[in-house]
Design a protein around this motif. Structure first.
Motif, PDB file in Angstrom:
ATOM      1  N   SER A   1       0.833  -1.209   0.000  1.00  0.00           N
ATOM      2  CA  SER A   1       0.000   0.000   0.000  1.00  0.00           C
ATOM      3  C   SER A   1       0.862   1.250   0.000  1.00  0.00           C
ATOM      4  O   SER A   1       1.968   1.248   0.560  1.00  0.00           O
ATOM      5  CB  SER A   1      -0.908   0.009   1.228  1.00  0.00           C
ATOM      6  OG  SER A   1      -1.738  -1.142   1.251  1.00  0.00           O
TER       7      SER A   1
ATOM      8  N   THR B   1      -0.256   3.653   6.141  1.00  0.00           N
ATOM      9  CA  THR B   1      -0.910   3.814   4.839  1.00  0.00           C
ATOM     10  C   THR B   1      -1.995   4.879   4.922  1.00  0.00           C
ATOM     11  O   THR B   1      -2.237   5.469   5.983  1.00  0.00           O
ATOM     12  CB  THR B   1      -1.500   2.479   4.374  1.00  0.00           C
ATOM     13  OG1 THR B   1      -2.612   2.141   5.209  1.00  0.00           O
ATOM     14  CG2 THR B   1      -0.462   1.357   4.449  1.00  0.00           C
TER      15      THR B   1
ATOM     16  N   THR C   1       4.632   5.516  -3.473  1.00  0.00           N
ATOM     17  CA  THR C   1       5.223   4.177  -3.309  1.00  0.00           C
ATOM     18  C   THR C   1       6.747   4.218  -3.394  1.00  0.00           C
ATOM     19  O   THR C   1       7.391   3.183  -3.502  1.00  0.00           O
ATOM     20  CB  THR C   1       4.681   3.214  -4.372  1.00  0.00           C
ATOM     21  OG1 THR C   1       5.056   3.691  -5.666  1.00  0.00           O
ATOM     22  CG2 THR C   1       3.178   3.080  -4.279  1.00  0.00           C
TER      23      THR C   1
ATOM     24  N   SER D   1      -5.120   4.344   4.746  1.00  0.00           N
ATOM     25  CA  SER D   1      -6.334   3.778   5.325  1.00  0.00           C
ATOM     26  C   SER D   1      -6.278   3.861   6.840  1.00  0.00           C
ATOM     27  O   SER D   1      -5.292   3.439   7.455  1.00  0.00           O
ATOM     28  CB  SER D   1      -6.505   2.318   4.893  1.00  0.00           C
ATOM     29  OG  SER D   1      -7.554   1.704   5.605  1.00  0.00           O
TER      30      SER D   1
END
Length: 507
Positions: free
Chosen positions: A185, A223, A276, A225
């Motif tokens: 992620s 991440t 990333t 989330s």
């Protein structure tokens, strides 16, 4: 008449400071608007870095920067977040003596830390850093190794010592963009970053050395989330560096201390706009000592067989440094989780390693301690943190007797969850010991022979010597040649093994 002596110049490292200096670092931090409120602080990770070391007179000035990374739970308690802040520091050290060409290494560590949330937006940090400082100066000694005069008898001692070639500080930059593996992620925030520098090979050459190794980087990140757990990522940055040192050669012995340095990790966008990629910027500093093994010969005693004799001596401290082969030590202990509430380990790391070497009877030992840090998820899907300090003692046979010092690092940490309250932690350590053998030597500084004094008449005598007496002392008492006593008494030993008469014959 002043006696002419042949002299040899010896250069050795003199340790003019070896100790720990305290340095307070206090600061406060207010969260920016885009950061979530603080419910609970989990951990404050402090990474002190030395940026420069300078000497002037008998004072050493150390400048550095302490990077502070705070992990905390947000208002809902289910998501770990973090923020960074930095504070510069300066520390002064008084050296034992003034010296030129001083080289010092300063290894910073955290002695004490308090991190408190004053409210949901402000954090106070009170930190005491310790600086383990070793300062060296190259000292030059003029040592008399013989007197070329047949009227003088000399006694010499030889010492296997370490000759100083040079000590240099070498800083360099490692920069690389590291991409996350496919399926990982994207990165929102870097929560933790640790760097370990591993030296693989050191090849001495004319004018310096070539050093190869790698920087091992471990990262914990959050991440985008709020429901996802933090993820880990690791990468390796290889390096090859040429360290220059005037006078160095292929016969040099080289010792390297890694002092760390600046470490910056920033998420970057990839080609499709996702974070990333991690931009890694590292600036380590190596303290590199170049030495050579040699033998020093010194005139430790002398007398005249003709005429009055006056001599002046000086005391010397000569050293031989032995770097022992690296050893691996495994430390295994249990880390207990409160309230039997462990479901999953999210991250485990070690910090604050301190080592002390000492001698115990015929054995050498290393006493150490470090902290195991555990970030985990509870059975109620909440995030929590705990830590435990581990102590250990490693004992081994002391093959060389001397003043011992030790450096080390934790190369890896593994764990096994045994039950809901216990994590079995195994830490692998790599330790390198150094033994300093110190010789208290005596050396002739100056001597005079009075040629106007009438020589004593020839004499022959019998001296009744006791067991344990030295042939040199008997010859010096009667101003006779050592070789003549050996010949007339058929005695090749330096120390008499029994009571016996000794014939003294001086012409």
């Amino acid at each position: 008449m002043r006696m002419e002596t042949n002299t040899e110049r010896y250069e050795g490292f003199e340790q003019i400071f070896d100790g720990v200096q305290e340095c307070p670092v206090d600061t406060e931090y207010t969260l920016p608007d885009y950061c979530a409120d603080i419910q609970k602080i989990l951990k404050c990770i402090v990474t002190p870095e030395v940026t420069s070391v300078s000497a002037a007179g008998d004072s050493l000035t150390i400048d550095g920067c302490a990077s502070m990374h705070v992990l905390y739970l947000d208002a809902k308690g289910g998501c770990v977040r973090g923020f960074d802040t930095k504070k510069e520091f300066t520390c002064s050290v008084r050296l034992r003596a003034q010296a030129e060409n001083v080289t010092a290494e300063a290894e910073p560590f955290v002695q004490h830390m308090t991190c408190r949330a004053m409210n949901a937006r402000r954090v106070d940090l009170h930190i005491t850093l310790g600086l383990s400082v070793r300062a060296y100066a190259v000292r030059q000694l003029e040592i008399a190794d013989c007197i070329s005069d047949d009227r003088v008898e000399t006694k010499c001692e030889e010492y296997d010592v370490t000759r100083a070639v040079g000590c240099v500080m070498h800083a360099f930059i490692l920069e690389q963009n590291a991409e996350l593996p496919n399926g990982k992620s994207p990165i929102e925030t870097v929560l933790r970053c640790s760097v370990r520098y591993q030296i693989d090979t050191v090849q001495p050459q004319a004018g310096g050395a070539v050093v190869t190794g790698k920087a091992c980087v471990e990262i914990l990140y959050r991440t985008f989330s709020d429901t996802a757990m933090p993820e880990r990522f690791s990468c390796i940055l290889p390096f090859t560096q040429t360290v220059e040192c005037a006078g160095a050669g292929e016969d040099c012995t080289i010792q390297i201390s890694v002092l760390g340095g600046e470490c910056t990790v920033q998420p970057r966008e990839d080609s499709v706009g996702e974070y990333t990629v991690l931009n890694l910027y590292l600036k380590p500093t190596f303290c590199v000592q170049f030495t050579k093994s040699c033998t020093v010969r010194t005139v430790c005693d002398a007398y005249s067989i003709k005429g009055a004799w006056a001599a002046k001596y000086k005391n010397l401290s000569l050293e031989r440094c032995e770097v022992l082969p690296p050893r691996s030590v495994r430390v295994k202990e249990n880390v207990l989780v409160p309230e039997n509430d462990l479901e999953q380990v999210l991250d485990i790391w070690c910090e604050g390693l301190t080592l002390t070497a000492f001698t115990e009877k015929e054995n050498a030992a290393v006493r150490g301690k470090f902290t195991v840090c555990l970030l985990y998820r509870t059975k109620e899907k909440q995030l929590a943190y705990t830590e435990r300090m581990l102590d250990f003692t490693d004992v081994h046979t002391a093959e060389i007797v001397g003043r011992r010092s030790v450096r080390g690092e934790i190369t890896s940490v593994q764990y096994v969850i045994t039950d809901s309250s216990t994590v079995e932690c195994t830490a692998e350590l790599r330790m390198e010991e150094q033994v300093r053998v110190v010789y208290a030597a005596r050396s002739l500084e100056s001597a005079e022979l009075d040629e106007t004094t009438e020589p004593e008449p020839c004499c022959a005598a019998v001296y009744y010597a006791s067991s344990g007496e030295k042939v040199w002392d008997i010859a010096k008492r009667y101003h006779a040649r050592v070789s003549a006593i050996r010949t007339h008494n058929d005695c090749m030993e330096d120390v008499l093994s029994e009571d016996r008469p000794v014939i003294i014959c001086r012409k």
